[in-house]
Design an enzyme around this catalytic site. Sequence first.
Site, PDB file in Angstrom:
ATOM      1  N   ILE A 116       2.227   3.160  -4.617  1.00 19.62           N
ATOM      2  CA  ILE A 116       1.654   4.771  -4.279  1.00 19.62           C
ATOM      3  C   ILE A 116       2.661   5.544  -4.132  1.00 19.62           C
ATOM      4  O   ILE A 116       2.314   7.168  -4.558  1.00 19.62           O
ATOM      5  CB  ILE A 116       0.663   3.945  -3.806  1.00 19.62           C
ATOM      6  CG1 ILE A 116      -0.600   2.842  -4.505  1.00 19.62           C
ATOM      7  CG2 ILE A 116      -0.500   5.402  -3.691  1.00 19.62           C
ATOM      8  CD1 ILE A 116      -1.105   2.497  -3.816  1.00 19.62           C
ATOM      9  N   ASP A 117       3.469   5.786  -2.630  1.00 20.50           N
ATOM     10  CA  ASP A 117       3.513   7.092  -2.586  1.00 20.50           C
ATOM     11  C   ASP A 117       4.171   8.171  -3.663  1.00 20.50           C
ATOM     12  O   ASP A 117       3.983   9.400  -3.386  1.00 20.50           O
ATOM     13  CB  ASP A 117       3.806   7.183  -1.227  1.00 20.50           C
ATOM     14  CG  ASP A 117       2.893   5.831   0.228  1.00 20.50           C
ATOM     15  OD1 ASP A 117       1.709   5.721  -0.316  1.00 20.50           O
ATOM     16  OD2 ASP A 117       3.999   6.074   0.635  1.00 20.50           O
ATOM     17  N   HIS A 140       0.548  -1.500  -0.606  1.00 24.45           N
ATOM     18  CA  HIS A 140      -0.033  -0.065  -0.268  1.00 24.45           C
ATOM     19  C   HIS A 140       1.394   1.519  -0.110  1.00 24.45           C
ATOM     20  O   HIS A 140      -0.003   2.725   0.377  1.00 24.45           O
ATOM     21  CB  HIS A 140      -1.020  -0.275   1.005  1.00 24.45           C
ATOM     22  CG  HIS A 140      -0.539  -0.466   2.530  1.00 24.45           C
ATOM     23  ND1 HIS A 140       0.656  -1.388   3.339  1.00 24.45           N
ATOM     24  CD2 HIS A 140       0.080   0.801   3.790  1.00 24.45           C
ATOM     25  CE1 HIS A 140       1.006  -0.947   4.244  1.00 24.45           C
ATOM     26  NE2 HIS A 140       0.412   0.643   4.254  1.00 24.45           N
ATOM     27  N   CYS A 141       2.067   0.778   0.375  1.00 22.75           N
ATOM     28  CA  CYS A 141       3.032   2.300  -0.014  1.00 22.75           C
ATOM     29  C   CYS A 141       4.124   2.741  -1.109  1.00 22.75           C
ATOM     30  O   CYS A 141       3.273   3.846  -1.299  1.00 22.75           O
ATOM     31  CB  CYS A 141       4.224   2.688   1.608  1.00 22.75           C
ATOM     32  SG  CYS A 141       2.918   2.162   2.177  1.00 22.75           S
ATOM     33  N   ILE A 142       4.633   1.935  -0.981  1.00 25.31           N
ATOM     34  CA  ILE A 142       6.072   1.910  -2.318  1.00 25.31           C
ATOM     35  C   ILE A 142       5.945   2.246  -3.640  1.00 25.31           C
ATOM     36  O   ILE A 142       6.234   3.238  -4.268  1.00 25.31           O
ATOM     37  CB  ILE A 142       7.448   0.731  -1.988  1.00 25.31           C
ATOM     38  CG1 ILE A 142       8.143   0.633  -0.369  1.00 25.31           C
ATOM     39  CG2 ILE A 142       7.840   1.782  -3.290  1.00 25.31           C
ATOM     40  CD1 ILE A 142       8.411   0.027  -0.118  1.00 25.31           C
TER      41      ILE A 142
END
Length: 445
Positions: free
Chosen positions: A280-281, A276-278
């Site tokens: 997308i962010d 959910h992070c790398i």
Amino acid sequence: MTQNTEAGQTTRDDQVGTRVAIIGMGYVGLPLALQFVRSGTRVLGIDVDESKVDRLNGGQSYIKHISSEDIGEARRDQRFSATTDFSEIADVAAVIICVPTPLSKNRDPDISYVLDTGRAMAPHLRKGTLIALESTTYPGTTDENLRAVLEEGSGMVAGVDFHLAYSPEREDPGNPASKVGEVPKLVGGLTPACLELALAVYGRAVKNLVPVSSCRVAEAAKLLENIFRSVNIALVNELKIVYAAMGIDIWEVIAAAKTKPFGFMPFYPGPGLGGHCIPIDPFYLTWKAHEFECATRFIELAGEINTSMPGYVVERIAEALNDAKKPLNGSRILVLGLAYKPNVDDERESPSYRIMELLKRKGGEVFYHDPFVPVIGQTREHSEWAGTPSVEWNRETISGFDLVVISTAHTCINYAELAEWAACIVDTRNVMSEFQSSRGRIWKA
């Protein structure tokens, strides 16, 4: 201890001592809720998914690394309860928002979950309530976007009638060394009083708090943490391709380089980024930078490299099959590992899905095995795979595939059996390096 604040002249002890609501009972919100309960705070979990609420109130977990025993223990004496009813926010002292912040189909930030949550809760806010956002997002989301919908829906003013803060999640699912209460937590507030109250609330559950000067600094720090990883993973992914062309094993190179005791930190290649992070962010900062006419070439290049990795893996699969005088079209291919990282049941943004889609598009018969994902559920991005079951793990089944591609290296998989059973293996995680096999049967990608 009593002190006057800018938001409703409430007492800090009254605020901290009463119930906390956490919105979003997923991989971030649920562990945080349990940590608050263990620390002596009553918690109200809010989620729009009725099935999750029912399971939580029944003492059942739906996340692998959180046991039903943990949920049942939290439920004792009504220390933890769950609901879909946002009106119950009126009875809490603090609200923590842990909802998804995905990308749109055009890879633009989608903060609709954050804003919809703000609109749903705003009519029920009372004076003095703390609102803290944990969802990863671009700088300005908390003090501009979320603040606007909260003020419009409540008729109150942030920093005057209610408190507003940002404290990014640092959850690492599947890592037993990563415990919510022990990971240092950044906290930024809209005003000094907002920061003080946020520190007091989080201080009940987390040992080490790191105050920063604003919500925007905390938002930017979270993005830096994930962009740092994205860029370095992109570097080794690119070097993997270059060194492979030279006949050099990137994994051996990294092992050699990390013997240097200073100035180097090892990162490892793979089939692409997941979670959910790398993945997308970094695009959140790229999008926001356009508003200030700033280029983010370095970040965008890293994103391009990482998102191209599933395609590279499929190319290696085609090479391996061709070497065995088999076409990709019509071959039976098993993707080993659907979750985005080892030993978890979280398949959000998993590169395995992209590999499966590319293989299917090229005519491959695609299957998967993952002991943590027995059946693929409904997902926002990959609905066509919903209901697909994981194949069984036995000699007859595994030997029936033309090729097995290792996408996620779960430690519970018997790789010695895989080396013995599989006709051909493409290894993206270097887990087969210790196993001997006939020449050409194990390929690295």
